[in-house]
Write a protein that holds these residues in place. Structure first.
Motif, short mmCIF file in Angstrom:
data_model
loop_
_atom_site.label_atom_id
_atom_site.label_comp_id
_atom_site.label_asym_id
_atom_site.label_seq_id
_atom_site.Cartn_x
_atom_site.Cartn_y
_atom_site.Cartn_z
N ILE A 23 11.00 -2.32 0.06
CA ILE A 23 9.72 -2.47 0.76
C ILE A 23 8.77 -1.35 0.36
O ILE A 23 7.58 -1.58 0.10
CB ILE A 23 9.94 -2.52 2.28
CG1 ILE A 23 10.65 -3.82 2.66
CG2 ILE A 23 8.63 -2.36 3.03
CD1 ILE A 23 11.19 -3.85 4.07
N GLU A 24 9.29 -0.12 0.29
CA GLU A 24 8.46 1.02 -0.09
C GLU A 24 7.92 0.85 -1.52
O GLU A 24 6.74 1.08 -1.78
CB GLU A 24 9.26 2.32 0.00
CG GLU A 24 8.43 3.54 -0.34
CD GLU A 24 9.20 4.84 -0.21
OE1 GLU A 24 8.75 5.83 -0.81
OE2 GLU A 24 10.24 4.87 0.46
N LEU A 25 8.78 0.43 -2.45
CA LEU A 25 8.34 0.23 -3.83
C LEU A 25 7.31 -0.89 -3.93
O LEU A 25 6.34 -0.77 -4.68
CB LEU A 25 9.54 -0.05 -4.73
CG LEU A 25 10.48 1.13 -4.96
CD1 LEU A 25 11.71 0.69 -5.74
CD2 LEU A 25 9.77 2.27 -5.68
N CYS A 26 7.52 -1.97 -3.19
CA CYS A 26 6.53 -3.06 -3.20
C CYS A 26 5.18 -2.57 -2.68
O CYS A 26 4.14 -2.90 -3.24
CB CYS A 26 7.02 -4.23 -2.36
SG CYS A 26 8.34 -5.18 -3.14
N GLY A 27 5.22 -1.77 -1.64
CA GLY A 27 3.99 -1.21 -1.10
C GLY A 27 3.27 -0.34 -2.11
O GLY A 27 2.05 -0.41 -2.26
N GLU A 28 4.04 0.48 -2.83
CA GLU A 28 3.44 1.33 -3.85
C GLU A 28 2.84 0.52 -4.98
O GLU A 28 1.78 0.85 -5.51
CB GLU A 28 4.48 2.33 -4.37
CG GLU A 28 4.84 3.37 -3.32
CD GLU A 28 5.86 4.38 -3.80
OE1 GLU A 28 6.02 4.54 -5.03
OE2 GLU A 28 6.49 5.02 -2.94
N LEU A 29 3.51 -0.58 -5.36
CA LEU A 29 2.94 -1.46 -6.39
C LEU A 29 1.66 -2.12 -5.91
O LEU A 29 0.70 -2.25 -6.67
CB LEU A 29 3.96 -2.53 -6.78
CG LEU A 29 5.04 -2.11 -7.76
CD1 LEU A 29 6.07 -3.23 -7.92
CD2 LEU A 29 4.44 -1.73 -9.11
N ALA A 32 -1.08 0.47 -6.06
CA ALA A 32 -1.48 0.71 -7.45
C ALA A 32 -2.29 -0.45 -7.99
O ALA A 32 -3.30 -0.26 -8.68
CB ALA A 32 -0.24 0.95 -8.31
N ALA A 33 -1.89 -1.67 -7.67
CA ALA A 33 -2.62 -2.85 -8.16
C ALA A 33 -4.01 -2.93 -7.56
O ALA A 33 -4.97 -3.32 -8.23
CB ALA A 33 -1.82 -4.12 -7.85
N SER A 34 -4.12 -2.54 -6.29
CA SER A 34 -5.43 -2.64 -5.64
C SER A 34 -6.42 -1.59 -6.16
O SER A 34 -7.63 -1.77 -6.03
CB SER A 34 -5.29 -2.51 -4.12
OG SER A 34 -4.91 -1.19 -3.77
N THR A 35 -5.90 -0.52 -6.74
CA THR A 35 -6.79 0.51 -7.27
C THR A 35 -6.95 0.43 -8.79
O THR A 35 -7.69 1.22 -9.37
CB THR A 35 -6.28 1.92 -6.90
OG1 THR A 35 -4.98 2.10 -7.44
CG2 THR A 35 -6.22 2.09 -5.38
N ASP A 44 3.59 0.08 -18.57
CA ASP A 44 3.76 1.53 -18.44
C ASP A 44 3.37 2.02 -17.05
O ASP A 44 4.02 2.88 -16.47
CB ASP A 44 2.94 2.27 -19.49
CG ASP A 44 3.50 2.12 -20.89
OD1 ASP A 44 4.72 1.82 -21.02
OD2 ASP A 44 2.74 2.30 -21.85
N ARG A 45 2.29 1.46 -16.50
CA ARG A 45 1.85 1.85 -15.15
C ARG A 45 2.86 1.38 -14.11
O ARG A 45 3.14 2.11 -13.15
CB ARG A 45 0.46 1.27 -14.86
CG ARG A 45 -0.08 1.59 -13.49
CD ARG A 45 -0.33 3.09 -13.30
NE ARG A 45 -0.87 3.31 -11.97
CZ ARG A 45 -0.42 4.24 -11.12
NH1 ARG A 45 0.53 5.06 -11.48
NH2 ARG A 45 -0.95 4.35 -9.92
N ILE A 46 3.41 0.21 -14.28
CA ILE A 46 4.44 -0.28 -13.35
C ILE A 46 5.64 0.65 -13.38
O ILE A 46 6.15 1.04 -12.32
CB ILE A 46 4.84 -1.73 -13.70
CG1 ILE A 46 3.68 -2.68 -13.43
CG2 ILE A 46 6.08 -2.15 -12.89
CD1 ILE A 46 3.88 -4.09 -13.94
N ASP A 47 6.08 1.04 -14.57
CA ASP A 47 7.20 1.98 -14.69
C ASP A 47 6.89 3.30 -14.00
O ASP A 47 7.73 3.89 -13.33
CB ASP A 47 7.55 2.24 -16.15
CG ASP A 47 8.27 1.08 -16.80
OD1 ASP A 47 8.73 0.16 -16.07
OD2 ASP A 47 8.39 1.07 -18.04
#
Length: 64
Positions: A23-29, A32-35, A44-47
């Protein structure tokens, strides 16, 4: 008196930790996607967000 539903009372602690980490990783993704400036995140950004680029496996810092 309230009692937790049986399905939540029997979940092993390590499964809860894995679920919370996911859940934490999904939130961080999502953040990141929204910004992101483009339409999608680069591999590379996903990694980088998932903390896997060139680092040891293990991922999220947590208490579990």
């Amino acid at each position: 008196m309230r009692v937790a539903p049986p399905s939540t009372a029997i979940v092993p602690l390590d499964q809860e930790c894995v679920a919370l980490a996911e859940i934490e990783l999904c939130g961080e993704l999502i953040i990141a996607a929204s910004t992101a400036e483009g339409e999608r995140l680069s591999p590379d950004r996903i990694d980088e967000v998932l903390r896997v680029a060139g680092g040891p496996a293990g991922g999220v810092d947590g208490e579990c």
